[in-house]
Design an enzyme around this catalytic site. Structure first.
Site, PDB file in Angstrom:
ATOM      1  N   ASP A 191      43.189  51.010  32.442  1.00  0.00           N
ATOM      2  CA  ASP A 191      44.511  50.985  31.802  1.00  0.00           C
ATOM      3  C   ASP A 191      45.419  52.057  32.414  1.00  0.00           C
ATOM      4  O   ASP A 191      46.587  51.823  32.725  1.00  0.00           O
ATOM      5  CB  ASP A 191      44.411  51.126  30.272  1.00  0.00           C
ATOM      6  CG  ASP A 191      43.477  52.228  29.817  1.00  0.00           C
ATOM      7  OD1 ASP A 191      42.765  52.813  30.664  1.00  0.00           O
ATOM      8  OD2 ASP A 191      43.460  52.529  28.602  1.00  0.00           O
TER       9      ASP A 191
ATOM     10  N   ASP B 240      41.047  41.573  40.155  1.00  0.00           N
ATOM     11  CA  ASP B 240      41.953  40.426  40.125  1.00  0.00           C
ATOM     12  C   ASP B 240      43.302  40.850  39.546  1.00  0.00           C
ATOM     13  O   ASP B 240      44.356  40.588  40.121  1.00  0.00           O
ATOM     14  CB  ASP B 240      41.332  39.317  39.260  1.00  0.00           C
ATOM     15  CG  ASP B 240      42.257  38.130  39.108  1.00  0.00           C
ATOM     16  OD1 ASP B 240      42.835  37.703  40.121  1.00  0.00           O
ATOM     17  OD2 ASP B 240      42.413  37.640  37.973  1.00  0.00           O
TER      18      ASP B 240
ATOM     19  N   TYR C   9      33.215  36.824  35.753  1.00  0.00           N
ATOM     20  CA  TYR C   9      33.483  35.546  36.406  1.00  0.00           C
ATOM     21  C   TYR C   9      32.209  34.707  36.531  1.00  0.00           C
ATOM     22  O   TYR C   9      32.274  33.489  36.617  1.00  0.00           O
ATOM     23  CB  TYR C   9      34.038  35.771  37.817  1.00  0.00           C
ATOM     24  CG  TYR C   9      35.534  35.991  37.879  1.00  0.00           C
ATOM     25  CD1 TYR C   9      36.123  37.045  37.208  1.00  0.00           C
ATOM     26  CD2 TYR C   9      36.337  35.150  38.636  1.00  0.00           C
ATOM     27  CE1 TYR C   9      37.491  37.254  37.286  1.00  0.00           C
ATOM     28  CE2 TYR C   9      37.699  35.358  38.724  1.00  0.00           C
ATOM     29  CZ  TYR C   9      38.274  36.403  38.044  1.00  0.00           C
ATOM     30  OH  TYR C   9      39.620  36.602  38.124  1.00  0.00           O
TER      31      TYR C   9
ATOM     32  N   ASP D  15      47.219  41.798  41.686  1.00  0.00           N
ATOM     33  CA  ASP D  15      48.523  41.150  41.474  1.00  0.00           C
ATOM     34  C   ASP D  15      49.600  42.211  41.241  1.00  0.00           C
ATOM     35  O   ASP D  15      50.711  42.127  41.777  1.00  0.00           O
ATOM     36  CB  ASP D  15      48.486  40.210  40.259  1.00  0.00           C
ATOM     37  CG  ASP D  15      48.163  38.772  40.648  1.00  0.00           C
ATOM     38  OD1 ASP D  15      47.391  38.587  41.617  1.00  0.00           O
ATOM     39  OD2 ASP D  15      48.672  37.838  39.999  1.00  0.00           O
TER      40      ASP D  15
ATOM     41  N   LYS E 277      36.253  50.989  32.965  1.00  0.00           N
ATOM     42  CA  LYS E 277      36.572  51.186  31.551  1.00  0.00           C
ATOM     43  C   LYS E 277      35.331  51.831  30.927  1.00  0.00           C
ATOM     44  O   LYS E 277      34.713  51.290  29.993  1.00  0.00           O
ATOM     45  CB  LYS E 277      36.924  49.826  30.920  1.00  0.00           C
ATOM     46  CG  LYS E 277      37.505  49.904  29.528  1.00  0.00           C
ATOM     47  CD  LYS E 277      38.913  50.470  29.469  1.00  0.00           C
ATOM     48  CE  LYS E 277      39.371  50.647  28.028  1.00  0.00           C
ATOM     49  NZ  LYS E 277      40.636  51.417  27.925  1.00  0.00           N
TER      50      LYS E 277
HETATM   51  C1  IPM Z   1      42.578  35.337  42.941  1.00  0.00           C
HETATM   52  C2  IPM Z   1      42.809  34.208  41.974  1.00  0.00           C
HETATM   53  C3  IPM Z   1      41.462  33.615  41.579  1.00  0.00           C
HETATM   54  C4  IPM Z   1      40.634  34.722  40.956  1.00  0.00           C
HETATM   55  C5  IPM Z   1      41.576  32.393  40.662  1.00  0.00           C
HETATM   56  C6  IPM Z   1      42.383  31.291  41.300  1.00  0.00           C
HETATM   57  C7  IPM Z   1      40.219  31.890  40.229  1.00  0.00           C
HETATM   58  O1  IPM Z   1      43.516  34.665  40.863  1.00  0.00           O
HETATM   59  O2  IPM Z   1      41.973  35.091  44.001  1.00  0.00           O
HETATM   60  O3  IPM Z   1      43.028  36.446  42.666  1.00  0.00           O
HETATM   61  O4  IPM Z   1      40.802  35.012  39.773  1.00  0.00           O
HETATM   62  O5  IPM Z   1      39.808  35.299  41.661  1.00  0.00           O
HETATM   63 MG    MG Z   2      44.278  36.657  41.070  1.00  0.00          MG
END
Ligand code: IPM
Ligand code: MG
Length: 357
Positions: free
Chosen positions: A223, A247, A142, A251, A191
């Protein structure tokens, strides 16, 4: 207590959830005799519209003058076409970096009331899901060099993923300390079969693990971890990982708990000043329709009370209130299941405020 809270209203449906969260914070202030000073901060698309930059210096300065910052989410189709450095998301990254927030905690805990909304089979959710992802937040790909060039007529892009041992050690320590407060099991996700950075992470964390003999420490390839989160999430207690893996996995972890609309997060650095935000995005498709789930943002505010202000009782009060409205069968659209009552953003908050009263 008197606290100054930075408030980033954000973009699209973020504005609705932040509005509702402030109602809850106001109720807490009244009930426990606290005083909040809200400092509005522009970041993301909102800041681009006002100032032409996703996080102008004066807005970062405001954030640094607060005891903690509350955020909804940023981004939306309106700003999609902008070049990388001018996008709303860049404002969020600059804010995390500017506030020195290297440690991001993302709890993945199934609310038993929402087990029906989880895409996993009941026999898996019955074993329980209760782990936390400790995501490194200010390093890695990032924040490495990003370039796009054209060589001999061929377009080429490059994203570097740098980590030094000090950055790894400080987040590794947060991982071990977090595990110590939980079930004392830490998994480093990496990884290391491919990446040099991952091998360095392993070296540093194995070394750190000697200081934490009580913590059961293991390592897992990312993975495989993505698969294990679906197959047997009960095995995890604390996961520590680099920025991008964190990240992606967070999710996935949120989805198996029933709804991404329920997962808060805290980002901290060396001190107690933190940034608190739901892990979901700004949901432009449902903006302004009173449909978005306000609970992840409200639960983020609870984390703020606990971690930045040391207000355990107030935080637990909000969390119990959330549990109570779920027990009453209230659901926003994202977590709706058969036999439940669907409510909107405001009605969900109204119900929660009744519980707090
Ligand atoms: C998160 C989001 C952010 C990230 C984006 C919006 C830049 O996906 O906070 O998980 O990737 O950190
Ligand atoms: Mg995210």
């Amino acid at each position: 207590m008197k606290k100054k809270i930075g408030v980033i209203r954000g973009d699209c449906s973020s504005r609705e959830i932040v509005e509702q969260t402030l109602r809850v914070l106001d109720a807490i202030a009244k009930k426990y005799d606290h005083e909040w000073e809200y400092e509005p901060i522009a970041m993301g698309g909102d800041a681009i519209d006002q100032y032409g930059s996703p996080l102008p210096d004066h807005e970062l300065k405001k954030a640094l003058s607060c005891d903690a910052v509350l955020l909804g989410a940023v981004g939306g189709p309106k700003w999609e076409g902008l070049p990388g450095p001018q996008r709303p998301e860049k404002g969020l990254l600059a804010l995390r970096k500017g506030m020195g927030l290297f440690s991001n905690l993302r709890p993945a805990k199934i609310w038993p009331q929402l087990a029906d909304a989880s895409p996993l089979k009941k026999e898996i959710t019955d074993r329980g899901i209760d782990f936390v992802i400790v995501r490194e937040l200010t390093g890695g790909v990032y924040f490495g060099e990003h370039t796009t060039t054209t060589e001999n007529g061929v377009k080429k892009a490059l994203d570097l993923m740098p980590y030094d041992e000090n950055e790894i050690r400080r987040i590794g320590r947060v991982g071990f300390e977090t595990a110590m407060k939980r079930r004392k099991k830490l998994t480093l996700v990496d990884k290391a079969n491919v990446l040099d950075t991952s091998r360095l992470w392993r070296e540093v964390l194995y070394d750190l693990s000697k200081e934490y003999p009580e913590v059961e420490f293991d390592v897992m390839f990312v993975d495989n971890c993505a698969m294990q989160i679906c197959k047997n999430p009960a095995q995890f207690d604390t996961i520590v990982t680099e920025n991008m893996f964190g990240d992606i996995l967070s999710d996935e972890a949120s989805e198996i708990t029933g709804s991404i609309g329920m997962i808060p997060s805290s980002s901290l650095g060396e001190g107690t000043r933190g940034l608190y935000e739901p892990i979901h995005g700004s949901a432009p498709d449902i903006a302004g329709k009173n449909l978005v789930n306000p609970l992840a943002c409200i639960l983020s505010a609870a984390m703020m009370l606990r971690y930045s202000f040391g207000m355990e009782e107030e935080a637990a009060d909000i969390e119990k209130g959330v549990e109570a409205v779920l027990n009453d069968g209230l659901r926003t659209a994202d977590m709706m299941s058969e036999g439940m009552r669907q409510v909107g953003t405001c009605e969900m908050t109204d119900a929660l405020l009744e519980k707090l009263a």
